[in-house]
Design an enzyme around this catalytic site. Structure first.
Site, PDB file in Angstrom:
ATOM      1  N   LYS A   1     -26.243 -95.019 -38.905  1.00  0.00           N
ATOM      2  CA  LYS A   1     -27.103 -94.432 -37.876  1.00  0.00           C
ATOM      3  C   LYS A   1     -26.352 -94.212 -36.558  1.00  0.00           C
ATOM      4  CE  LYS A   1     -31.470 -95.863 -39.895  1.00  0.00           C
ATOM      5  NZ  LYS A   1     -31.190 -96.799 -41.013  1.00  0.00           N
TER       6      LYS A   1
HETATM    7  C1  LIG Z   1     -31.689 -96.420 -42.341  1.00  0.00           C
HETATM    8  C2  LIG Z   1     -30.921 -97.026 -43.464  1.00  0.00           C
HETATM    9  C3  LIG Z   1     -31.003 -96.528 -44.785  1.00  0.00           C
HETATM   10  C4  LIG Z   1     -31.949 -95.415 -45.166  1.00  0.00           C
HETATM   11  O1  LIG Z   1     -31.510 -94.168 -44.737  1.00  0.00           O
HETATM   12  P1  LIG Z   1     -32.510 -92.894 -44.762  1.00  0.00           P
HETATM   13  O2  LIG Z   1     -31.714 -91.803 -44.165  1.00  0.00           O
HETATM   14  O3  LIG Z   1     -33.692 -93.277 -43.938  1.00  0.00           O
HETATM   15  O4  LIG Z   1     -32.877 -92.644 -46.191  1.00  0.00           O
HETATM   16  C5  LIG Z   1     -30.197 -97.083 -45.760  1.00  0.00           C
HETATM   17  N1  LIG Z   1     -29.368 -98.117 -45.478  1.00  0.00           N
HETATM   18  C6  LIG Z   1     -29.270 -98.646 -44.234  1.00  0.00           C
HETATM   19  C7  LIG Z   1     -28.368 -99.798 -44.004  1.00  0.00           C
HETATM   20  C8  LIG Z   1     -30.038 -98.121 -43.181  1.00  0.00           C
HETATM   21  O5  LIG Z   1     -29.943 -98.664 -41.961  1.00  0.00           O
END
Ligand SMILES: *Cc1c(COP(=O)(O)O)cnc(C)c1O
Length: 429
Positions: free
Chosen positions: A107
């Site tokens: 993210k």
């Molecule tokens: C947010 C997150 C996900 C999920 O990702 P999406 O794009 O919402 O499908 C998977 N793994 C981790 C560690 C995350 O922080």
């Protein structure tokens, strides 16, 4: 580029408006009016391009002339300030490591890109600020706090459930100061989320220019396509079909991968691997989209009962389920299977996967049975240290603390405790 609302009841907007608003006035997600394939020469010579050059080619059409070329290149350089290694964990199976950024979760990419776009749009806007309001169950808050730290004209308010995030995650949210404020909510994640939604709909808060920083915002979602191109660049010389598996919660990551394919990236198949929150796997089985309340698992960043980006994927396939299934599969796995996979991966080659990556690995293994000539890539979405309570006892290892985490551990938490929506409003005012 213009963006339209997937609820089709709001005006089309520019990139800038879509980023600032987050969600359309009819509460629909924004979607780009066109997705144009990149020139074949781009893919033929991709190995000669840097990550920054690849990212610029990929994102340019979505930004258009709303950010000058030199500024966009600068934003990309600041976004991609870390590596995206592709690591072989067993023969023909690779981990695309997305966790080398400042908060050690993928993210970071979207949060850094979005924050800098907002900062650019606010550069001449000295008096009216944008307020980013975000509810987090853990990872989003840290990435947003770090990504937006010090960005001009943007105030960030993060709501998190008291006592329900890990110590590391809490420190990532509460120790930065400056334009980042943390609200510790006496409740669970859904209470935080409900308050944020209420605030977005609250007419009396219009002047606060509230926007969201989760993957419904196009500036957080679109840059996630970059690393699919990077993985292709790393594996291209093997000249084999590629299958990508994304551990999926809100389906932002996989939706960005599908956009990359629409732009010409040669991907044979996508897998959305989920934990027991299996709304999409059930939909592919029986054609009925039936969201359910989320269930808590060890891969808790994917505990999502109604994935917000799935509607964008359906849009790309014109709601044609049969066409969709040719490119896309979705499988669900239990915590027991996830634990077993972490052990398998570790025992085979000493590779430490955390629970989300392990779910991705399981989905990949299952799908690769249908693609005997392909090589597979699963996205490793967070560093194992972020899930050390599961990783250490499962694999019987002690993880060293990375420098990024070390730097927040010594700092003191600063948060404001709230319980009700009225208290949130009072804080905003
Ligand atoms: C947010 C997150 C996900 C999920 O990702 P999406 O794009 O919402 O499908 C998977 N793994 C981790 C560690 C995350 O922080």
């Amino acid at each position: 580029m213009k963006y339209y609302s997937l609820n089709h009841n709001a005006p089309k907007v520019s990139f800038q408006e879509a980023v600032i608003q987050g969600l359309a006035t009819d509460k629909g997600l924004y979607f780009p009016e066109t997705i144009s394939p990149l020139a074949p020469a781009f893919f033929e010579t991709i190995e000669n391009l840097s990550n920054e050059e690849i990212a610029f080619e990929a994102i340019q059409q979505f930004v258009g002339d709303e950010i000058p070329e030199a500024t966009l290149k600068q934003i990309i350089a600041e976004t991609l300030c870390f590596d995206f290694p592709v690591v072989e964990v067993e023969k023909g199976i690779y981990s695309l490591e997305l966790f080398h950024g400042p908060t050690m979760a993928f993210k970071d990419v979207g949060a850094r890109f979005m924050s800098r776009c907002l900062g650019y749009f606010n550069k001449d806007n000295k008096d009216s600020k944008n307020t980013v309001l975000v509810a987090t169950s853990g990872d989003t808050g840290g990435a947003v706090a770090s990504g937006f730290l010090g960005v001009t004209g943007v105030e960030v308010i993060i709501l998190y459930p008291s006592g329900k995030v890990s110590d590391i995650q809490e420190r990532q949210l509460t120790t930065l100061g400056q334009n980042i404020k943390a609200l510790e909510v006496d409740g669970v994640f859904d209470d935080c989320q409900d308050m944020v939604k209420k605030a977005f709909l609250d007419e009396s808060l219009k002047h606060k220019n509230l926007t969201s920083a989760n993957s419904i915002n196009i500036a957080r979602w679109l840059p996630q396509m970059f690393y699919f191109f990077f993985a292709y660049k790393a594996l291209k010389k093997q000249n084999k079909p590629l299958v990508f598996s994304c551990p999926s919660g809100n389906f932002g990551n996989i939706c960005a991968g599908i956009i990359a394919k629409k732009m010409g990236l040669p991907v044979e198949h996508f897998v959305a691997a989920t934990n027991v929150n299996d709304t999409v796997p059930r939909f592919l089985e029986n054609g009925v989209y039936d969201p359910k309340p989320s269930i808590a698992t060890i891969s808790n960043a994917m505990d999502v009962g109604n994935p917000s980006n799935f509607i964008r994927i359906q849009e790309m396939y014109h709601n044609d389920l049969e066409q969709f299934k040719k490119d896309f599969s979705s499988f669900t796995f239990s915590d027991e299977e996830t634990i077993a996979a972490m052990k398998t991966i570790y025992n085979a080659d000493g590779y430490i996967a955390e629970p989300h990556g392990a779910v991705g690995y399981l989905g990949l293994k299952k799908e690769l049975q249908n693609h005997p000539n392909a090589i597979g890539i699963f996205l490793e979405t967070a560093h194992p240290i972020k899930f050390l309570d599961t990783v250490e006892p499962t694999l019987n290892v002690k993880l060293p603390i990375p420098t990024q985490i070390e730097s927040v551990l010594g700092k003191d938490k600063v948060s404001v405790k709230i319980k009700t929506y009225e208290e949130l409003k009072a804080f905003l005012a």
